[in-house]
Motif scaffolding. Structure first.
Motif, PDB file in Angstrom:
ATOM      1  N   ALA A   1       2.977   5.833  -3.293  1.00  0.00           N
ATOM      2  CA  ALA A   1       4.034   6.663  -3.872  1.00  0.00           C
ATOM      3  C   ALA A   1       3.943   6.664  -5.397  1.00  0.00           C
ATOM      4  O   ALA A   1       4.122   7.704  -6.037  1.00  0.00           O
ATOM      5  CB  ALA A   1       5.404   6.146  -3.421  1.00  0.00           C
ATOM      6  N   LEU A   2       3.635   5.512  -5.955  1.00  0.00           N
ATOM      7  CA  LEU A   2       3.515   5.414  -7.414  1.00  0.00           C
ATOM      8  C   LEU A   2       2.354   6.267  -7.925  1.00  0.00           C
ATOM      9  O   LEU A   2       2.411   6.849  -9.005  1.00  0.00           O
ATOM     10  CB  LEU A   2       3.315   3.946  -7.833  1.00  0.00           C
ATOM     11  N   ARG A   3       1.304   6.327  -7.110  1.00  0.00           N
ATOM     12  CA  ARG A   3       0.160   7.159  -7.476  1.00  0.00           C
ATOM     13  C   ARG A   3       0.536   8.632  -7.447  1.00  0.00           C
ATOM     14  O   ARG A   3       0.268   9.384  -8.393  1.00  0.00           O
ATOM     15  CB  ARG A   3      -1.004   6.909  -6.507  1.00  0.00           C
ATOM     16  N   LYS A   4       1.203   9.033  -6.365  1.00  0.00           N
ATOM     17  CA  LYS A   4       1.611  10.433  -6.245  1.00  0.00           C
ATOM     18  C   LYS A   4       2.575  10.834  -7.367  1.00  0.00           C
ATOM     19  O   LYS A   4       2.640  12.003  -7.749  1.00  0.00           O
ATOM     20  CB  LYS A   4       2.252  10.683  -4.883  1.00  0.00           C
ATOM     21  N   ALA A   5       3.311   9.858  -7.879  1.00  0.00           N
ATOM     22  CA  ALA A   5       4.248  10.141  -8.973  1.00  0.00           C
ATOM     23  C   ALA A   5       3.547  10.107 -10.325  1.00  0.00           C
ATOM     24  O   ALA A   5       4.168  10.337 -11.361  1.00  0.00           O
ATOM     25  CB  ALA A   5       5.390   9.130  -8.945  1.00  0.00           C
ATOM     26  N   GLY A   6       2.244   9.793 -10.313  1.00  0.00           N
ATOM     27  CA  GLY A   6       1.496   9.800 -11.572  1.00  0.00           C
ATOM     28  C   GLY A   6       1.714   8.573 -12.434  1.00  0.00           C
ATOM     29  O   GLY A   6       1.492   8.616 -13.646  1.00  0.00           O
ATOM     30  N   LEU A   7       2.121   7.468 -11.829  1.00  0.00           N
ATOM     31  CA  LEU A   7       2.335   6.254 -12.622  1.00  0.00           C
ATOM     32  C   LEU A   7       1.124   5.331 -12.607  1.00  0.00           C
ATOM     33  O   LEU A   7       0.925   4.549 -13.532  1.00  0.00           O
ATOM     34  CB  LEU A   7       3.578   5.506 -12.113  1.00  0.00           C
ATOM     35  N   VAL A   8       0.335   5.402 -11.537  1.00  0.00           N
ATOM     36  CA  VAL A   8      -0.930   4.653 -11.496  1.00  0.00           C
ATOM     37  C   VAL A   8      -2.042   5.611 -11.092  1.00  0.00           C
ATOM     38  O   VAL A   8      -1.781   6.679 -10.525  1.00  0.00           O
ATOM     39  CB  VAL A   8      -0.890   3.464 -10.484  1.00  0.00           C
ATOM     40  N   ILE A   9      -3.267   5.225 -11.399  1.00  0.00           N
ATOM     41  CA  ILE A   9      -4.410   5.989 -10.897  1.00  0.00           C
ATOM     42  C   ILE A   9      -5.250   5.067 -10.032  1.00  0.00           C
ATOM     43  O   ILE A   9      -5.232   3.842 -10.213  1.00  0.00           O
ATOM     44  CB  ILE A   9      -5.273   6.570 -12.045  1.00  0.00           C
TER      45      ILE A   9
ATOM     46  N   GLU B   1       0.827  -1.208   0.000  1.00  0.00           N
ATOM     47  CA  GLU B   1       0.000   0.000   0.000  1.00  0.00           C
ATOM     48  C   GLU B   1       0.864   1.262   0.000  1.00  0.00           C
ATOM     49  O   GLU B   1       0.606   2.214  -0.732  1.00  0.00           O
ATOM     50  CB  GLU B   1      -0.881  -0.026   1.258  1.00  0.00           C
ATOM     51  N   GLN B   2       1.890   1.231   0.859  1.00  0.00           N
ATOM     52  CA  GLN B   2       2.798   2.381   0.913  1.00  0.00           C
ATOM     53  C   GLN B   2       3.465   2.629  -0.426  1.00  0.00           C
ATOM     54  O   GLN B   2       3.623   3.761  -0.868  1.00  0.00           O
ATOM     55  CB  GLN B   2       3.896   2.133   1.947  1.00  0.00           C
ATOM     56  N   LEU B   3       3.874   1.540  -1.057  1.00  0.00           N
ATOM     57  CA  LEU B   3       4.613   1.670  -2.308  1.00  0.00           C
ATOM     58  C   LEU B   3       3.713   2.207  -3.415  1.00  0.00           C
ATOM     59  O   LEU B   3       4.072   3.127  -4.146  1.00  0.00           O
ATOM     60  CB  LEU B   3       5.192   0.313  -2.720  1.00  0.00           C
TER      61      LEU B   3
ATOM     62  N   ALA C   1     -15.955   0.671  -2.988  1.00  0.00           N
ATOM     63  CA  ALA C   1     -16.185  -0.701  -3.451  1.00  0.00           C
ATOM     64  C   ALA C   1     -15.946  -0.791  -4.952  1.00  0.00           C
ATOM     65  O   ALA C   1     -16.185   0.165  -5.692  1.00  0.00           O
ATOM     66  CB  ALA C   1     -17.606  -1.119  -3.104  1.00  0.00           C
ATOM     67  N   GLN C   2     -15.470  -1.939  -5.388  1.00  0.00           N
ATOM     68  CA  GLN C   2     -15.096  -2.156  -6.807  1.00  0.00           C
ATOM     69  C   GLN C   2     -13.973  -1.222  -7.259  1.00  0.00           C
ATOM     70  O   GLN C   2     -13.778  -1.040  -8.456  1.00  0.00           O
ATOM     71  CB  GLN C   2     -16.298  -2.017  -7.749  1.00  0.00           C
ATOM     72  N   GLY C   3     -13.320  -0.628  -6.283  1.00  0.00           N
ATOM     73  CA  GLY C   3     -12.212   0.265  -6.616  1.00  0.00           C
ATOM     74  C   GLY C   3     -10.944  -0.517  -6.885  1.00  0.00           C
ATOM     75  O   GLY C   3     -10.965  -1.749  -6.963  1.00  0.00           O
ATOM     76  N   GLY C   4      -9.851   0.219  -7.004  1.00  0.00           N
ATOM     77  CA  GLY C   4      -8.573  -0.429  -7.258  1.00  0.00           C
ATOM     78  C   GLY C   4      -7.634   0.478  -8.025  1.00  0.00           C
ATOM     79  O   GLY C   4      -7.802   1.707  -8.002  1.00  0.00           O
ATOM     80  N   TYR C   5      -6.679  -0.143  -8.707  1.00  0.00           N
ATOM     81  CA  TYR C   5      -5.648   0.631  -9.405  1.00  0.00           C
ATOM     82  C   TYR C   5      -5.559   0.256 -10.881  1.00  0.00           C
ATOM     83  O   TYR C   5      -5.883  -0.871 -11.272  1.00  0.00           O
ATOM     84  CB  TYR C   5      -4.294   0.405  -8.755  1.00  0.00           C
ATOM     85  N   GLN C   6      -5.102   1.215 -11.652  1.00  0.00           N
ATOM     86  CA  GLN C   6      -4.776   0.979 -13.061  1.00  0.00           C
ATOM     87  C   GLN C   6      -3.516   1.756 -13.401  1.00  0.00           C
ATOM     88  O   GLN C   6      -3.209   2.757 -12.755  1.00  0.00           O
ATOM     89  CB  GLN C   6      -5.912   1.472 -13.968  1.00  0.00           C
ATOM     90  N   LEU C   7      -2.836   1.342 -14.440  1.00  0.00           N
ATOM     91  CA  LEU C   7      -1.714   2.133 -14.939  1.00  0.00           C
ATOM     92  C   LEU C   7      -2.251   3.479 -15.413  1.00  0.00           C
ATOM     93  O   LEU C   7      -3.317   3.557 -16.017  1.00  0.00           O
ATOM     94  CB  LEU C   7      -1.037   1.422 -16.119  1.00  0.00           C
ATOM     95  N   ALA C   8      -1.510   4.524 -15.133  1.00  0.00           N
ATOM     96  CA  ALA C   8      -1.963   5.863 -15.514  1.00  0.00           C
ATOM     97  C   ALA C   8      -1.673   6.153 -16.987  1.00  0.00           C
ATOM     98  O   ALA C   8      -2.280   7.041 -17.583  1.00  0.00           O
ATOM     99  CB  ALA C   8      -1.275   6.909 -14.640  1.00  0.00           C
TER     100      ALA C   8
END
Lengths: 146, 146
Positions: free
Chosen positions: B48-56, B43-45, B61-68
Motif C-alpha cells: 500500500a505504501l508503494r502504491k501511495a508513492g512513499l516507497v519504491i 508485505e500487504q502494508l 534477487a538483491q531487490g527490496g525497498y527504499q524511501l521514494a
DNA sequence: ACCAATTCCGAGGAACTTGGTCGGGATTGC
DNA sequence: GCAATCCCGACCAAGTTCCTCGGAATTGGT
C-alpha cells in the motif's frame, strides 16, 4: 482512528441533558427519541455515565436522568474516557508503560505521546457548557435565516 | 480511539527504511526481522505504501525497498492516511460532508472538527526525518549510559 | 540456462470489537 | 395497585483486525 458510536452517542446524550434540563429529570425514552438512538443501547451507555458520576438517576415513575454536575465542570474527555476507555492512540502510551528495549520503538513512542497530548488537550479543555453554548448559537442563527 | 497495527507497523517500517538506507535496497525480510513483524502481513502494508508513492521497490534477487523521497518530505500523516484511511475521528468530518439537520448535531460536529484539526496538526508536521533524528539521539544517550 | 532471492497478488479465516436486542426484575409517584 | 421508569445480565449478528497461505512474476549471479 475513529471514535465509536459509544462516544458519539454519549456526547449527544449529555448535550441533550444539558439543553433540556430543568428541575424534573429527563427520562431515557425522551433522550433516545430526540437523538434517534436505540433506547436499550443508550441505556447501557448512560448506565456507565452514571457509574462514572457524570449523571444522576431517579428511579420509578416520573424518574429519569440529570447531569450530576454543572455543565461547566464536565469535559468531553470525561465522557469519552468513560465510554471508550483511556484516551491513547496506542497501547504503549496508555498509562506510564515505561521501558522500550529498542531505541527505534522509543522514538515512535515519543510521537504517539505527542499525539495523545494533542488529543487530550482538546478533549479536556472542551466542556459540555461550551458545547451547549455552541448549540444555542447555531440554533439562533438558523432561526434568523428563516 | 486507537491507531491499529497497520499504522503502527507502517511507521516502524518506514523508520526502519530511513535508518538502514543506503544505495542498496532493503529486502522486506530484513525489515520484518528487525521490527519483529510477520513478513506476509508487512508485505500487504508496504504494498500500500508503494502504491501511495512513499516507497519504491526493486524486484528480483538483491531487490527490496527504499524511501521514494527524502525523509524530510514524508510526514507521519502520509503514512497513517495510506494505511488507516482518512484521519477523522468521526464519519461526519471525513471530508466536506456538509448539512446537519439538527443544530445540536452541528455543535458536536464543530467539536469533532477541532479534534481532527488537532490530530492532523501533529501528524502532518511530524516528518520521518524528525523521527529518525529522535531515534538516533535516543540511541546515542543509551550508548553513553553504558 | 538455471536457480535462488525477492517482490507481487488474491483468497481465506480465526479472534475480537461493535452495535445492538431481549427479557425480566426493582423502585417509586399517583 | 398500576404504570412509568431505571437497572441488570445474557445473547447475537455483522464487521473489522490481524494475520496465514499458496503461488505467480521478476531479476541478479553463476
Amino acid at each position: 482512528m475513529r471514535i465509536s458510536t459509544r462516544g458519539e452517542y454519549g456526547v449527544r446524550a449529555m448535550l441533550d441533558l444539558a439543553l433540556h434540563s430543568s428541575d424534573e429529570p429527563v427520562p431515557l425514552s425522551a433522550i433516545a427519541a430526540r437523538q434517534d438512538i436505540s433506547e436499550h443501547y443508550l441505556e447501557q451507555l448512560i448506565s456507565a455515565l452514571r457509574k462514572a458520576g457524570l449523571v444522576i438517576s431517579f428511579r420509578g415513575a416520573q424518574g429519569g436522568y440529570q447531569l450530576a454536575k454543572p455543565a461547566e465542570e464536565i469535559t468531553i474527555g470525561d465522557i469519552i474516557r468513560t465510554l471508550e476507555g483511556p484516551i491513547a492512540p496506542m497501547k504503549c502510551v496508555e498509562d506510564s508503560h515505561a521501558g522500550c528495549t529498542q531505541s527505534e520503538r522509543c522514538a515512535t513512542r515519543v510521537l504517539w505521546q505527542k499525539l495523545q497530548a494533542s488529543i487530550e488537550e482538546v478533549l479536556e479543555n472542551t466542556t459540555l457548557a461550551w458545547l451547549k453554548d455552541k448549540a444555542r448559537k447555531i440554533q439562533a442563527t438558523a432561526a434568523n435565516q428563516r
